[in-house]
Design a protein around this motif. Sequence first.
Motif, PDB file in Angstrom:
ATOM      1  N   VAL A  89       1.031   8.178  -5.688  1.00 42.97           N
ATOM      2  CA  VAL A  89       0.181   8.075  -4.496  1.00 42.97           C
ATOM      3  C   VAL A  89      -1.268   8.466  -4.824  1.00 42.97           C
ATOM      4  O   VAL A  89      -2.217   7.808  -4.393  1.00 42.97           O
ATOM      5  CB  VAL A  89       0.761   8.964  -3.371  1.00 42.97           C
ATOM      6  N   ILE A  90      -1.435   9.530  -5.593  1.00 40.72           N
ATOM      7  CA  ILE A  90      -2.804   9.974  -5.908  1.00 40.72           C
ATOM      8  C   ILE A  90      -3.460   9.017  -6.905  1.00 40.72           C
ATOM      9  O   ILE A  90      -4.665   8.762  -6.838  1.00 40.72           O
ATOM     10  CB  ILE A  90      -2.814  11.441  -6.408  1.00 40.72           C
ATOM     11  N   GLY A 140       0.800  -1.218   0.000  1.00 45.96           N
ATOM     12  CA  GLY A 140       0.000   0.000   0.000  1.00 45.96           C
ATOM     13  C   GLY A 140       0.829   1.263   0.000  1.00 45.96           C
ATOM     14  O   GLY A 140       2.049   1.233  -0.165  1.00 45.96           O
ATOM     15  N   ASP A 141       0.161   2.368   0.214  1.00 47.96           N
ATOM     16  CA  ASP A 141       0.810   3.676   0.290  1.00 47.96           C
ATOM     17  C   ASP A 141      -0.167   4.624   0.978  1.00 47.96           C
ATOM     18  O   ASP A 141      -1.317   4.243   1.255  1.00 47.96           O
ATOM     19  CB  ASP A 141       1.195   4.194  -1.102  1.00 47.96           C
ATOM     20  N   ILE A 142       0.269   5.848   1.255  1.00 42.87           N
ATOM     21  CA  ILE A 142      -0.577   6.783   1.994  1.00 42.87           C
ATOM     22  C   ILE A 142      -1.875   7.096   1.232  1.00 42.87           C
ATOM     23  O   ILE A 142      -2.893   7.428   1.841  1.00 42.87           O
ATOM     24  CB  ILE A 142       0.206   8.079   2.350  1.00 42.87           C
ATOM     25  N   GLN A 163       3.336  -8.047   3.630  1.00 41.92           N
ATOM     26  CA  GLN A 163       2.557  -6.970   3.014  1.00 41.92           C
ATOM     27  C   GLN A 163       1.618  -6.371   4.057  1.00 41.92           C
ATOM     28  O   GLN A 163       1.083  -7.103   4.895  1.00 41.92           O
ATOM     29  CB  GLN A 163       1.693  -7.539   1.885  1.00 41.92           C
ATOM     30  N   SER A 164       1.398  -5.080   3.962  1.00 37.53           N
ATOM     31  CA  SER A 164       0.355  -4.458   4.784  1.00 37.53           C
ATOM     32  C   SER A 164      -0.988  -5.102   4.466  1.00 37.53           C
ATOM     33  O   SER A 164      -1.224  -5.544   3.338  1.00 37.53           O
ATOM     34  CB  SER A 164       0.283  -2.963   4.476  1.00 37.53           C
ATOM     35  N   ASP A 165      -1.874  -5.154   5.449  1.00 34.61           N
ATOM     36  CA  ASP A 165      -3.229  -5.668   5.203  1.00 34.61           C
ATOM     37  C   ASP A 165      -4.185  -4.583   4.715  1.00 34.61           C
ATOM     38  O   ASP A 165      -5.397  -4.819   4.606  1.00 34.61           O
ATOM     39  CB  ASP A 165      -3.786  -6.304   6.480  1.00 34.61           C
ATOM     40  N   SER A 166      -3.637  -3.383   4.425  1.00 36.94           N
ATOM     41  CA  SER A 166      -4.473  -2.246   4.009  1.00 36.94           C
ATOM     42  C   SER A 166      -5.491  -2.653   2.942  1.00 36.94           C
ATOM     43  O   SER A 166      -5.127  -3.099   1.861  1.00 36.94           O
ATOM     44  CB  SER A 166      -3.562  -1.121   3.486  1.00 36.94           C
ATOM     45  N   ALA A 167      -6.753  -2.533   3.258  1.00 36.69           N
ATOM     46  CA  ALA A 167      -7.820  -2.940   2.339  1.00 36.69           C
ATOM     47  C   ALA A 167      -9.142  -2.354   2.806  1.00 36.69           C
ATOM     48  O   ALA A 167      -9.294  -1.964   3.960  1.00 36.69           O
ATOM     49  CB  ALA A 167      -7.939  -4.461   2.313  1.00 36.69           C
ATOM     50  N   CYS A 168     -10.101  -2.317   1.889  1.00 32.18           N
ATOM     51  CA  CYS A 168     -11.466  -1.919   2.220  1.00 32.18           C
ATOM     52  C   CYS A 168     -12.166  -3.108   2.885  1.00 32.18           C
ATOM     53  O   CYS A 168     -12.189  -4.208   2.335  1.00 32.18           O
ATOM     54  CB  CYS A 168     -12.190  -1.521   0.934  1.00 32.18           C
TER      55      CYS A 168
END
Lengths: 341, 341
Positions: A116-117, A74-76, A201-206
Amino acid sequence: MNTESNKPRFPHISLAHGNGGRLMRELIEQVFARHLSNPLLDVQADAVPLPTPDGEIMFTTDGFTVQPLEFPGGDIGSLAVHGTVNDLAVAGATPLYLSLNAFIEEGLETALLDRVIESLGRAAVAAGVRVAAGDTKVLPRGEGGGLYLATTGVGVRRKGLRLDMQQIRDGDAILVSGPVGDHGIAVMLAREQFGMRGDLQSDSACVLPLTQALLPLEGLRFMRDPTRGGLAMIAHEIRRATGMGIYMDEGAIPVREAVESVCELLGYDPLYLACEGRVVAVVAPDQAPAALAAWRALPQGQDAAVIGRIDKSRRFVVMQTALGGERMLDELEDDPLPRIC
Amino acid sequence: MNTESNKPRFPHISLAHGNGGRLMRELIEQVFARHLSNPLLDVQADAVPLPTPDGEIMFTTDGFTVQPLEFPGGDIGSLAVHGTVNDLAVAGATPLYLSLNAFIEEGLETALLDRVIESLGRAAVAAGVRVAAGDTKVLPRGEGGGLYLATTGVGVRRKGLRLDMQQIRDGDAILVSGPVGDHGIAVMLAREQFGMRGDLQSDSACVLPLTQALLPLEGLRFMRDPTRGGLAMIAHEIRRATGMGIYMDEGAIPVREAVESVCELLGYDPLYLACEGRVVAVVAPDQAPAALAAWRALPQGQDAAVIGRIDKSRRFVVMQTALGGERMLDELEDDPLPRIC
């Protein structure tokens, strides 16, 4: 809008990109509007109308300051979508719209901002939300992280749905949707300050699929995503709000081996680490099996587990350890962990 | 909540105030919740329901980075309310709710933060909006301004109201609600970097009474508040959006003597200076007198004036000077002015 010819040609952000003139317009058109373009986002308008289906309008906001700005998984940008969308999701809402504030430090590499955007735009599409309002400010060069984002989310929730800590009863089961601490450790490793690297990996997710899977259950009391402060923070918030203790089974809490090893090496407790794509749910005890089955049927919920229960006979957050003993989970006071947000 | 005993006892913000634990909870309770307390703001909830009357839901966002954080006539807190409330107001909406994101630099004096958030709370009450969601992040000490705020606003607008640049017609009159540039010069003087001081106050204010006074006029085409980039920026945006030129009468534009003098000394043009409590309106020519009368009947609109017109026979933004000549108003390119936001 998303054409090569429209890509930004300035390599770094300068203070003049924040002055309200031509350069700022170019920054907004070539980076933000290019990746976030949708029928609602009108960079000319002061405020835009939000078409909303029937139901309660739900509202939340979050700020994002992660370092490094890009990390494995992921990223910011994607984080700024997931963080706010997930706050709506765990409140039982369907996320619809986001506003985006970008505070950009002078000197930030434009290519990085652009990635990032772009990632933020993809995450928004994947989560089914539209960025309907935005603003950018340029900050004088400091020792900051180069980019801070804030997103405010608007969603809609079925009228009459009660889903908060006041619904929690003695004996309720506590579930988590997957392994905890991946995000915290992935970001730490990405800093390389410990001389360690890994594939984590980050778990960053919806988390919307996870929350929607539980909404049909009548015994669903409360959901929350364990971000800053981790699982331990949620346990303490429930204890404070309900006045009842929490009993958790350490062996039942899913933690990846890689997270476990780094925590052992550095002396951290995974229960305080941030996740960005997990859900903690409290459900009536007789509905814990149904909740678990609903989660395990989803790709995101394969490792879901029942990890504990509400126990009003106890006054604290108590953890049964793997060795059969008990330990109390303290509230986070100072900074026992490297800051990741 | 607003009791003396609950006042924060830590003199400065530290990184630990951002870690999700007890110190962060104290910061939020003792500064933010204490000043912004209202039935909707639930620091425990992930997302809160927004009761909304009938009409179109309107949405906007803005970031705030002013230096110094306090200046004559306002501060970053009241500014963060006025900026976002005014974007809703000029879109014809009634502002209802705000979210607030605070990015606080490590080392910021707590007493200053407390004053600013108190001021923000007062401005919200005065504008009739409630802070319904909030988040704070602490940034590592840099060379930044100590505090950055972002607010996202939700309002409601009468269904069917058309109010945008596409409504503008050739010959339409352009009005401004009061003197321009007060905010820009007041903030500049507050920096004391020019060795000048003055009694000039920022015009920072909620413009809702001004915008509501014009909404009954059928010939109202468009409103905007001249913030970053000033009156000149709005003229250029109208020119680009409509393809028609703008004619303005320099002598008709209200500018305070103090603003005029500073601009003459330093070589600035007041038309590019930011206001934070003025409205520019474009109305059908036959309704300019009614619009002017409606504004002048308000305390905030005493110095309102008709300052120009849409003129499709011209291709540029043209200013008739006091001496009877004409000059073209250029678009802002680089930073001709000291940055104030």
